[in-house]
Design a protein around this motif. Structure first.
Motif, PDB file in Angstrom:
ATOM      1  N   VAL A  58      -7.153   0.557   5.224  1.00  0.00           N
ATOM      2  CA  VAL A  58      -6.590  -0.753   3.721  1.00  0.00           C
ATOM      3  C   VAL A  58      -5.203  -1.597   4.081  1.00  0.00           C
ATOM      4  O   VAL A  58      -5.587  -2.304   4.479  1.00  0.00           O
ATOM      5  CB  VAL A  58      -6.038  -0.613   2.795  1.00  0.00           C
ATOM      6  CG1 VAL A  58      -5.501  -1.090   1.768  1.00  0.00           C
ATOM      7  CG2 VAL A  58      -7.019   0.190   1.401  1.00  0.00           C
ATOM      8  N   ILE A  95     -14.656  -0.367   3.010  1.00  0.00           N
ATOM      9  CA  ILE A  95     -13.661  -0.121   3.342  1.00  0.00           C
ATOM     10  C   ILE A  95     -12.951  -0.463   1.471  1.00  0.00           C
ATOM     11  O   ILE A  95     -12.408   0.172   0.542  1.00  0.00           O
ATOM     12  CB  ILE A  95     -12.764  -1.014   3.897  1.00  0.00           C
ATOM     13  CG1 ILE A  95     -12.986  -0.071   5.812  1.00  0.00           C
ATOM     14  CG2 ILE A  95     -11.076  -1.199   3.294  1.00  0.00           C
ATOM     15  CD1 ILE A  95     -12.401  -1.120   6.219  1.00  0.00           C
ATOM     16  N   GLU A  96     -12.688  -1.944   0.921  1.00  0.00           N
ATOM     17  CA  GLU A  96     -12.186  -2.094  -0.606  1.00  0.00           C
ATOM     18  C   GLU A  96     -13.201  -0.743  -1.815  1.00  0.00           C
ATOM     19  O   GLU A  96     -12.276  -0.715  -2.635  1.00  0.00           O
ATOM     20  CB  GLU A  96     -12.810  -3.068  -0.669  1.00  0.00           C
ATOM     21  CG  GLU A  96     -12.306  -4.850   0.398  1.00  0.00           C
ATOM     22  CD  GLU A  96     -10.902  -4.397   0.334  1.00  0.00           C
ATOM     23  OE1 GLU A  96      -9.821  -4.357  -0.507  1.00  0.00           O
ATOM     24  OE2 GLU A  96     -10.583  -4.031   1.212  1.00  0.00           O
ATOM     25  N   ALA A 119       1.021  -1.681  -0.232  1.00  0.00           N
ATOM     26  CA  ALA A 119      -0.338   0.140  -0.555  1.00  0.00           C
ATOM     27  C   ALA A 119       1.362   1.128   0.171  1.00  0.00           C
ATOM     28  O   ALA A 119       1.738   1.255   1.014  1.00  0.00           O
ATOM     29  CB  ALA A 119      -1.046  -0.097   1.281  1.00  0.00           C
ATOM     30  N   LYS A 154      -6.230  -3.152   7.743  1.00  0.00           N
ATOM     31  CA  LYS A 154      -7.862  -4.543   7.076  1.00  0.00           C
ATOM     32  C   LYS A 154      -6.342  -5.367   6.657  1.00  0.00           C
ATOM     33  O   LYS A 154      -6.904  -6.872   6.500  1.00  0.00           O
ATOM     34  CB  LYS A 154      -8.507  -3.905   6.693  1.00  0.00           C
ATOM     35  CG  LYS A 154      -9.006  -5.371   5.830  1.00  0.00           C
ATOM     36  CD  LYS A 154     -10.481  -4.771   5.436  1.00  0.00           C
ATOM     37  CE  LYS A 154     -12.043  -5.700   4.654  1.00  0.00           C
ATOM     38  NZ  LYS A 154     -11.512  -6.288   3.593  1.00  0.00           N
ATOM     39  N   ARG A 155      -5.952  -5.524   5.511  1.00  0.00           N
ATOM     40  CA  ARG A 155      -4.769  -6.566   4.787  1.00  0.00           C
ATOM     41  C   ARG A 155      -4.025  -7.513   5.850  1.00  0.00           C
ATOM     42  O   ARG A 155      -3.763  -8.415   5.483  1.00  0.00           O
ATOM     43  CB  ARG A 155      -3.823  -5.735   3.987  1.00  0.00           C
ATOM     44  CG  ARG A 155      -4.626  -5.199   2.806  1.00  0.00           C
ATOM     45  CD  ARG A 155      -5.475  -6.616   2.391  1.00  0.00           C
ATOM     46  NE  ARG A 155      -5.939  -6.094   0.365  1.00  0.00           N
ATOM     47  CZ  ARG A 155      -7.137  -5.337   0.363  1.00  0.00           C
ATOM     48  NH1 ARG A 155      -7.899  -5.636   1.259  1.00  0.00           N
ATOM     49  NH2 ARG A 155      -7.330  -4.790  -0.457  1.00  0.00           N
ATOM     50  N   TRP A 184      -2.083  -1.196  -4.065  1.00  0.00           N
ATOM     51  CA  TRP A 184      -3.101   0.077  -3.806  1.00  0.00           C
ATOM     52  C   TRP A 184      -1.896   1.554  -4.122  1.00  0.00           C
ATOM     53  O   TRP A 184      -1.574   1.321  -2.906  1.00  0.00           O
ATOM     54  CB  TRP A 184      -3.710   0.388  -3.417  1.00  0.00           C
ATOM     55  CG  TRP A 184      -4.715   0.859  -3.564  1.00  0.00           C
ATOM     56  CD1 TRP A 184      -5.208   1.999  -4.003  1.00  0.00           C
ATOM     57  CD2 TRP A 184      -6.300   1.015  -2.576  1.00  0.00           C
ATOM     58  NE1 TRP A 184      -6.621   2.701  -3.258  1.00  0.00           N
ATOM     59  CE2 TRP A 184      -7.460   1.925  -2.946  1.00  0.00           C
ATOM     60  CE3 TRP A 184      -7.091  -0.341  -1.757  1.00  0.00           C
ATOM     61  CZ2 TRP A 184      -8.460   1.795  -2.693  1.00  0.00           C
ATOM     62  CZ3 TRP A 184      -7.516  -0.468  -1.951  1.00  0.00           C
ATOM     63  CH2 TRP A 184      -9.112   0.673  -1.981  1.00  0.00           C
ATOM     64  N   LEU A 240      -5.433   4.499   3.471  1.00  0.00           N
ATOM     65  CA  LEU A 240      -4.357   3.858   2.779  1.00  0.00           C
ATOM     66  C   LEU A 240      -4.098   2.945   3.998  1.00  0.00           C
ATOM     67  O   LEU A 240      -4.116   1.393   4.005  1.00  0.00           O
ATOM     68  CB  LEU A 240      -3.127   3.974   1.966  1.00  0.00           C
ATOM     69  CG  LEU A 240      -3.570   3.744   0.416  1.00  0.00           C
ATOM     70  CD1 LEU A 240      -3.814   2.834   0.121  1.00  0.00           C
ATOM     71  CD2 LEU A 240      -5.189   5.016   0.321  1.00  0.00           C
TER      72      LEU A 240
END
Length: 801
Positions: free
Chosen positions: A61, A665-666, A35, A64-65, A529, A58
């Motif tokens: 993100v 979120i995505e 990210a 979460k990942r 991303w 980000l």
């Protein structure tokens, strides 16, 4: 227990730092996720509230990942070379290195105070010699492959800063930064041949996930057009070549226009009776930027050449040649054919200078600028092309003139080669030796980095050369090729240089044998991303994609595109809806918000303020609402009851919230993700209790948005480990089904009311519920029902008369 955000946030930031909580690992067996956010220019003003919007997005993100089992790289660094720092250093008599160091320290402290999960082990700084060693190395590879060259060219020259400016740095004829007069000046500049990659930069946009407006901005800047090059003879004996996308309109050419910088003008000086007027016009044009010169709505000006005419190759008609500043030497051939019957700018020019206007595509009234859609019309007044549609006429005239050797098919691009020189101090030295015998010779790679030497003054010289030009001991060297006396290149690189490849150095910022180890590059690239501002989706993205493609071609990286996904965020505006600026008095300092409300509240607010991709005004009352929401979350510990599962009353609501937050979120729909958690909190309040299982899930869902509060609440409630180490919750689709839905009810297309119906019920059930709405019953009483329209789960429309 009171929610003391200052104590809690300081506590957890310290714990994360001690545990190196968010560091990427070298375990390449795990799935990776890279990210990336645009690294900032560390100005003296520090962060503004626009920065946290991108970084938090980000960060959510990335967090979460990690919970989904990915090895996550989420780095941060500093784009620290550049003119603002140099100007500040000159004004305040402080070395730019010291200015940069202080600014970076301030920025870093601000970012850490926001609780962003950056991997600080990967921090880079473009002004670090260990970093710019590899910027210089990439330049040398470009030079060795013929993609870096030096060229005499007209540039925008700030008479105050004494530096070359890009077109976008010239506003209203003055320097954007200092307000000084900008003129056009011919200088020898290093160029990078980005045009060699023009078509690939277009084609490969089909292989990446960029939002549409980013792809459009890229394609528009590259500006691909197909057409023909056509040679016009002149009475001076020279050939004037033009590029046109409309060779079918050649019979409508009634004059030609040349750029004021066209070399033929001086070549024809002895033939032009009005050469003094031509030169005076050229001098006037030198005070305008390319943008101002090509502005469509500006007044048309020019000088007719007295003594040389052009010859239209399709009918041998002599036509006048003008010099006008709207033709740029940097685009096409520096000359154009003018078809005033079918081009607005040419028409306006022809009317001003009383030139013929000929209709060659049937339709409209050319005297009134009422043009036919000349992309689809029929050719008239065009000799051998009469009666042909445009596409056939293009092909026929090109083939006919090609057979005579005076035309050829051509693909053209608006994209120009990248001007890579700056006559200033605070930039990467260009590792080239200038030898009178050998020309430009690359520095041996073993001598990299070529470090910036110390100077007494950072001011550019009076003649516009870099301050480095006066350092004789540094400048004067021996040519590595022939051993004779030579000189170092004294231009430095533009700020764009370091930002064109920084995403690669994050992967291994301390590697001293390569940009990064090949295995690491193969594992981490491409970036999964990348988010940043719309203002950087054109040039920065083009430059970095170009450098990456070149590195791909020479085998340094294994993927042709650097970023798999690119999104952009909208600005945070002032409360008055205007762009934040000191002059408007509407600037919001994030430090003040963190101090008054806490970092979690600021993070949550910037995600809740509105559509992430659109600009949104700051709203103080809304930020207070976000703080109240977090305080209510904190208070859930007071109604906590035993039970690791979900209660029957909340089970479906919890599963729906997991799905909503996960999906939003995505999709960057952070505002609706937060709204879903707020709705779940209201459902919990109605039950007046929450099980440990429900609280556990809610804390994990909220953690990417409000990491400090959730970690503290997790610990207070006695859950094991820490939140960032937990697994992201999963939802059961069967338990996400709404028990009932609200439908709209219309009578003859007019909304009359709403009704609750069981989810997934049949049409008859929906119709019965619709007829039972009192307003509907009254509206259809005594009327004939023409038809009944049912949209399952959404709408019933009863058409009656």
């Amino acid at each position: 227990m009171r929610y003391d955000f200052k104590e809690i946030e300081a506590k957890w930031q310290k714990i994360w730092a001690e545990k190196n909580a968010f560091a990427a690992t070298d375990d390449y067996s795990k799935p990776k996720y890279y990210a990336l956010v645009e690294f900032p220019y560390p100005s003296g003003q520090g962060l503004h509230v626009g920065h946290p919007r991108s970084y938090t997005a980000l960060d959510i993100v990335a967090r979460k990942r990690r919970m989904q089992g990915y090895n996550v790289l989420y780095p941060m660094g500093w784009d620290a070379f550049g003119l603002p720092t140099e100007n500040y250093a000159i004004k305040n008599h402080i070395h730019p290195e010291i200015v940069t160091k202080n600014n970076v320290a301030h920025f870093k402290a601000q970012l850490q105070a926001l609780g962003l999960s950056f991997d600080w082990n990967c921090e880079v700084n473009t002004t670090d010699p260990d970093y710019y060693k590899w910027t210089q190395w990439i330049f040398l590879q470009l030079f060795k492959h013929g993609l870096a060259y030096k060229k005499e060219m007209a540039v925008n020259w700030c008479t105050s800063c004494k530096v070359v400016l890009a077109n976008e740095e010239v506003v209203g004829g003055v320097c954007e930064r200092c307000g000084g007069e900008v003129i056009r000046k011919v200088k020898s500049q290093w160029m990078l041949k980005i045009t060699e990659y023009a078509q690939r930069l277009i084609d490969d946009l089909d292989t990446v996930d960029y939002i549409d407006r980013v792809k459009v901005s890229q394609k528009n800047w590259i500006g691909r057009s197909t057409g023909a090059e056509v040679d016009f003879g002149t009475t001076a004996g020279d050939t004037l070549t033009i590029f046109t996308t409309r060779p079918d309109t050649l019979y409508g050419v009634t004059y030609m226009v040349m750029s004021p910088e066209h070399p033929f003008l001086e070549k024809w000086a002895d033939k032009l009776s009005n050469i003094d007027a031509v030169r005076a016009y050229r001098e006037e044009a030198a005070h305008k930027s390319d943008f101002e010169r090509s502005e469509l709505n500006k007044e048309k000006t020019g000088v007719r050449l007295e003594g040389v005419e052009a010859v239209n190759p399709v009918n041998n008609t002599r036509i006048p040649i003008f010099v006008s500043d709207y033709v740029l030497m940097s685009y096409g051939t520096g000359a154009i054919m003018a078809v005033p019957g079918h081009d607005t700018r040419d028409w306006e020019f022809a009317r001003k200078f009383d030139l013929p206007i000929i209709e060659v595509v049937k339709g409209g009234d050319v005297e009134k600028e009422a043009f036919v859609d000349c992309a689809t019309g029929i050719l008239v007044n065009s000799g051998i092309l009469n009666g042909l549609p445009v596409d056939e006429a293009k092909k026929k005239i090109t083939e006919t003139l090609a057979a005579r050797g005076i035309a050829r098919e051509k693909v053209n691009y608006k994209l120009r080669d990248w001007v890579f020189s700056r006559q200033r101090y605070w930039g990467e030295p260009i590792p080239i030796i200038c030898c009178d015998h050998c020309g430009y010779v690359p520095l041996d790679e073993s001598e990299l980095p070529l470090k910036l030497p110390e100077v007494k003054s950072y001011e550019p010289t009076a003649d516009g050369e870099s301050p480095l030009a006066h350092l004789d001991e540094w400048v004067n060297v021996t040519c590595p090729k022939c051993g004779r006396p030579a000189r170092r290149e004294t231009d430095t690189m533009p700020q764009w240089a370091g930002s064109s490849w920084y995403f690669l150095r994050y992967i291994a910022p301390h590697c001293d044998t390569a940009i990064a180890p090949k295995e690491a590059l193969d594992y981490w690239m491409p970036v999964d991303w990348y988010n940043g501002g719309m203002e950087h989706t054109t040039l920065h993205l083009l430059y970095s994609r170009f450098w990456h493609k070149f590195l791909y071609d020479i085998g340094v990286v294994s993927c042709p595109e650097p970023y798999a996904k690119r999104t952009s965020h909208g600005m945070i505006l002032g409360e008055n809806g205007e762009k934040m600026s000191k002059s408007r008095g509407n600037v919001v300092n994030p430090d003040d918000i963190v101090n008054e409300y806490g970092a979690d509240t600021l993070r949550l607010y910037e995600m809740f303020v509105g559509d992430f991709e659109k600009a949104a005004p700051w709203n103080t009352s809304s930020i207070k609402g976000c703080k109240r929401f977090l305080e209510r979350i904190w208070g859930l510990q007071d109604i906590l009851v035993d039970g690791e599962g979900y209660s029957p009353a909340l089970e479906n609501a919890v599963h729906r919230t997991i799905r909503k937050v996960s999906e939003d979120i995505e999709a960057l729909k952070y505002n609706t993700a937060i709204a879903a958690m707020m709705a779940l909190l209201n459902d919990i309040a109605d039950q007046k209790q929450i099980t440990r299982g429900e609280l556990r899930t809610l804390i994990i869902l909220l953690n990417p948005f409000a990491p400090h509060l959730t970690e503290e609440l997790w610990q207070v409630c006695g859950f094991e480990g820490m939140v960032y180490q937990q697994k992201w919750p999963e939802f059961d689709p069967a338990k996400c089904v709404e028990e009932s839905v609200e439908i709209a009810v219309q009578v003859s297309g007019k909304l009359r009311g709403r009704a609750l119906v069981p989810a997934n019920c049949g049409n008859e059930t929906m119709l019965a519920a619709a007829r039972a709405v009192p307003e509907v019953a009254a509206a259809i009483e005594g009327k004939a029902i023409v038809k009944e329209i049912v949209v399952p789960g959404k709408l019933v429309n009863i058409v009656a008369k």
